[in-house]
Write a protein that holds these residues in place. Structure first.
Motif, short mmCIF file in Angstrom:
data_model
loop_
_atom_site.label_atom_id
_atom_site.label_comp_id
_atom_site.label_asym_id
_atom_site.label_seq_id
_atom_site.Cartn_x
_atom_site.Cartn_y
_atom_site.Cartn_z
N ALA A 85 0.84 -1.20 0.00
CA ALA A 85 0.00 0.00 0.00
C ALA A 85 0.87 1.24 0.00
O ALA A 85 1.90 1.31 0.68
CB ALA A 85 -0.91 0.00 1.23
N GLY A 86 0.44 2.26 -0.77
CA GLY A 86 1.21 3.50 -0.81
C GLY A 86 0.33 4.66 -1.22
O GLY A 86 -0.79 4.49 -1.72
N THR A 139 4.13 12.73 4.69
CA THR A 139 5.03 11.57 4.77
C THR A 139 4.73 10.74 6.01
O THR A 139 4.96 9.52 6.01
CB THR A 139 6.50 12.01 4.79
OG1 THR A 139 6.73 12.90 5.91
CG2 THR A 139 6.89 12.71 3.50
N GLY A 140 4.19 11.38 7.06
CA GLY A 140 3.88 10.66 8.29
C GLY A 140 2.77 9.65 8.15
O GLY A 140 2.53 8.86 9.07
N ARG A 141 2.08 9.65 7.02
CA ARG A 141 1.03 8.65 6.80
C ARG A 141 1.62 7.31 6.40
O ARG A 141 0.91 6.31 6.31
CB ARG A 141 0.06 9.17 5.73
CG ARG A 141 -0.78 10.29 6.30
CD ARG A 141 -1.43 11.19 5.30
NE ARG A 141 -1.97 12.37 5.99
CZ ARG A 141 -2.15 13.55 5.46
NH1 ARG A 141 -1.86 13.75 4.18
NH2 ARG A 141 -2.62 14.56 6.16
N GLY A 142 2.92 7.27 6.17
CA GLY A 142 3.59 6.01 5.92
C GLY A 142 4.11 5.42 7.23
O GLY A 142 4.51 6.14 8.14
N PHE A 161 4.80 3.31 1.66
CA PHE A 161 5.52 4.42 1.03
C PHE A 161 4.59 5.60 0.79
O PHE A 161 3.37 5.44 0.63
CB PHE A 161 6.17 3.99 -0.30
CG PHE A 161 5.22 3.66 -1.40
CD1 PHE A 161 4.73 4.64 -2.26
CD2 PHE A 161 4.78 2.35 -1.59
CE1 PHE A 161 3.85 4.33 -3.29
CE2 PHE A 161 3.90 2.03 -2.61
CZ PHE A 161 3.43 3.03 -3.46
N VAL A 162 5.18 6.79 0.81
CA VAL A 162 4.51 8.03 0.42
C VAL A 162 5.41 8.71 -0.58
O VAL A 162 6.58 8.99 -0.28
CB VAL A 162 4.24 8.94 1.63
CG1 VAL A 162 3.63 10.25 1.16
CG2 VAL A 162 3.35 8.25 2.66
N ASP A 195 9.01 4.27 3.20
CA ASP A 195 9.77 5.20 2.36
C ASP A 195 9.01 6.50 2.16
O ASP A 195 7.80 6.47 1.90
CB ASP A 195 10.02 4.60 0.97
CG ASP A 195 11.35 3.88 0.87
OD1 ASP A 195 12.29 4.29 1.56
OD2 ASP A 195 11.43 2.91 0.10
N ALA A 196 9.71 7.62 2.27
CA ALA A 196 9.18 8.92 1.86
C ALA A 196 10.07 9.40 0.72
O ALA A 196 11.25 9.69 0.92
CB ALA A 196 9.23 9.91 3.02
#
Length: 610
Positions: free
Chosen positions: A234-235, A320-323, A303-304, A331-332
């Motif tokens: 999921a990303g 990016t914090g949603r990853g 990943f985001v 990964d961001a």
């Protein structure tokens, strides 16, 4: 149960949520709020903010009112609480009249532990009257940064939440956010009348996230290479415009990626369906504008990716914090170019905001560009924007989990190329963009060059020894360092600044970051997949069987799979192979409610695997 508040809190944590111990500052926050005191909590996404008000809600008499800005967030958190046997509900526009009335009756009868509500509904006279007649345990104000008019998620209604303290002065309040620099922290305390509240500030560091920034060349191909390194996971892919969202989702889908679009211009039903699919299915990639994300609780986003420069470092941090909310590697990745910077500056100047707001947005954008161009540890630069000295914590050591640490960039003396570029910008009239300036420097024979007579300039062809990719990097970094400016009010033409003078006179040396091979840089971002983490090959078949069971249970109840069990819990079950309810109940994430509801099915799956 012990009479000690700390012992009682730990008992609730273990019995209801299935966790053996609190993390970080959670125990202190829970004890403080459970004792009836106000708190302002700053904790990174994935740090366990929800537990900071959910446990006190179960320890105190009455119902906890949770102010939440998003319907999706309410639904997810209530689903998760119900799975754990907690009496939780929400009130929002998705409910029909009969269901809403039932929830209100439960509220007045003291039959709820937590009730989630949007600020708009909470502030209505009717709902305030309901609260006057309800037993109140506490108020939790989630996503509290929405109160800041200078923030990226400002919600005007949050400003009016001071009524909670004025109308119910003896009910404790806890305000929580994962995204607030020091000025925003002060504004939250002031606007919500929490100046006297105890402030709990956790580290903003997300050590499980690997940060990478690459120079934009062939953005679609670069994105595809990156996403394919996370195939089956999921990303989230963020794009600046709705049109680009549609195009990118279609492109990825055409390359065999399970990708779907999400933006505010879509049909509401389709948008909601796409969000549900992302939340409730494994391995879906959502391509979205920033309209998507706040309050998304999906823990296994691996990943985001940003295909365009975000608007601020706060927005970037939150997105990016949603990853990796589950604490496992994520990964961001950002692909950025000068065109992004030009476009965002134009958007700021062409907005209807006042001059003060525009100056602030330019400063925020400059901070983000500084992060993109830095040769230092990215984590150090990112955390410094939130007032945190990462280097001091680590005795000056870099993080070891960003592209600059894993593949340190080289600096080069670009004084002469910088002089050529600045001179070319000046001699061509300070009104052309980077592409045209590069064509002059490289001696292009295009019609446009001849049309403006730029083949007659003294700078025509002086940069043929440098390829176009390097010139792009030079011009981008000159803008980032303030040695060139962008005419944001016009057509994005480059122009000199006061600082350019010293370079042209030979008084200022220009050191720039040497461009890196973007394919190599993409490879450095690969991290362990969810299935690879702490899982022996012999245990993987059982893990997949448990995931299949979880998927079936989730579909039967129409809830996201992760509200039943997180991947980390399934991996622990696959590793330990419990054979009794007692053994299963000792695994993290298996509380009493879930043990009773799913214990037999899980144990049967384990036994079948053996």
């Amino acid at each position: 149960m012990s009479s000690s508040p700390d012992a009682a809190a730990l008992e609730v944590l273990q019995r209801v949520f299935g966790h053996a111990a609190f993390r970080g500052e959670q125990a202190a926050i829970v004890s403080h709020v459970a004792a009836g005191q106000d708190a302002l909590v700053l904790m990174p996404t994935g740090g366990g903010k929800s537990m900071c008000f959910q446990v006190p809600a179960l320890l105190r008499e009455g119902v906890a009112i949770v102010v939440s800005p998003l319907i999706a967030l309410m639904q997810d958190q209530v689903d998760a609480l119900l799975q754990s046997g907690v009496r939780a509900a929400f009130l929002n526009s998705t409910l029909d009249g009969e269901t809403a009335q039932r929830v209100e009756r439960e509220l007045l009868a003291g039959e709820l532990d937590l009730l989630y509500v949007a600020p708009e509904r909470l502030l209505t006279p009717r709902f305030l009257s309901l609260l006057d007649r309800a037993p109140l345990a506490l108020f939790a104000i989630d996503e509290a940064h929405c109160v800041s008019q200078w923030g990226h998620d400002f919600r005007r209604e949050y400003r009016e939440l001071t009524i909670l303290h004025e109308r119910w002065p003896h009910v404790p309040r806890i305000a929580l956010t994962a995204t607030a620099d020091p000025p925003t922290q002060r504004e939250i305390a002031e606007r919500l009348q929490l100046e006297d509240a105890r402030r709990f500030v956790s580290s903003f560091d997300r050590p499980n996230i690997r940060y990478t920034v690459v120079q934009k060349e062939n953005a679609k191909r670069q994105l595809l290479d990156f996403v394919q390194s996370h195939r089956g996971e999921a990303g989230i892919v963020y794009c600046l415009s709705r049109r680009k969202v549609e195009e990118t989702a279609e492109y990825l889908a055409g390359q065999g990626i399970d990708a779907i679009p999400y933006h505010a211009g879509m049909d509401a039903e389709l948008r909601a369906a796409n969000q549900r699919r992302f939340l409730r299915s494994d391995g879906v990639v959502v391509v979205a504008t920033i309209a998507f994300g706040m309050g998304i609780d999906k823990p296994d986003v691996r990943f985001v990716a940003h295909t365009d420069l975000p608007k601020s470092i706060e927005g970037y941090y939150q997105e990016t914090g949603r990853g990796g909310r589950d604490g496992e590697p994520a990964d961001a990745w950002m692909c950025y170019g000068l065109g992004d910077l030009v476009l965002l500056r134009q958007m700021i100047e062409q907005s209807e905001s006042g001059d003060e707001r525009k100056r602030l947005e330019h400063r925020k954008l400059d901070s983000l560009v500084g992060y993109c161009e830095t040769m230092r540890c990215r984590r150090q630069v990112l955390l410094a924007n939130f007032g945190e000295d990462y280097a001091a914590k680590g005795a000056g050591q870099p993080c070891g989990n960003c592209d600059n640490c894993l593949d340190p960039p080289a600096a080069w003396d670009a004084t002469v190329p910088a002089q050529k570029a600045l001179s070319c910008v000046y001699r061509s009239g300070q009104r052309f963009g980077a592409a045209h300036v590069i064509d002059i420097l490289r001696g292009s024979e295009s019609e446009r060059i001849r049309q403006f007579g730029h083949d007659q300039l003294s700078t025509y062809g002086v940069g043929t020894d440098v390829d176009a990719r390097v010139w792009k990097s030079v011009l981008r970094q000159l803008v980032a360092q303030g040695l060139l400016d962008v005419d944001a009010e016009g057509y994005g033409g480059l122009r000199l600044t006061e600082a350019s003078r010293g370079v042209l006179k030979g008084e200022t040396q220009v050191m720039l970051r040497k461009p890196t091979n973007t394919k190599e840089r993409t490879r450095t971002t690969r991290v362990a997949t969810g299935a690879d983490i702490d899982l022996a090959p012999a245990d993987r078949p059982l893990f997949e069987s448990l995931r299949a069971l979880r998927g079936r249970l989730a579909r039967e109840q129409n809830v996201p799979a992760y509200v039943i069990f997180h991947d980390a819990t399934l991996r622990e079950i696959a590793r330990l192979r419990p054979i009794s309810h007692g053994q299963l109940g000792g695994i993290g994430g298996v509380g009493a409610g879930k043990l009773e509801r799913y214990g037999d099915a899980v144990l049967e799956t384990v036994l079948d695997a053996d």
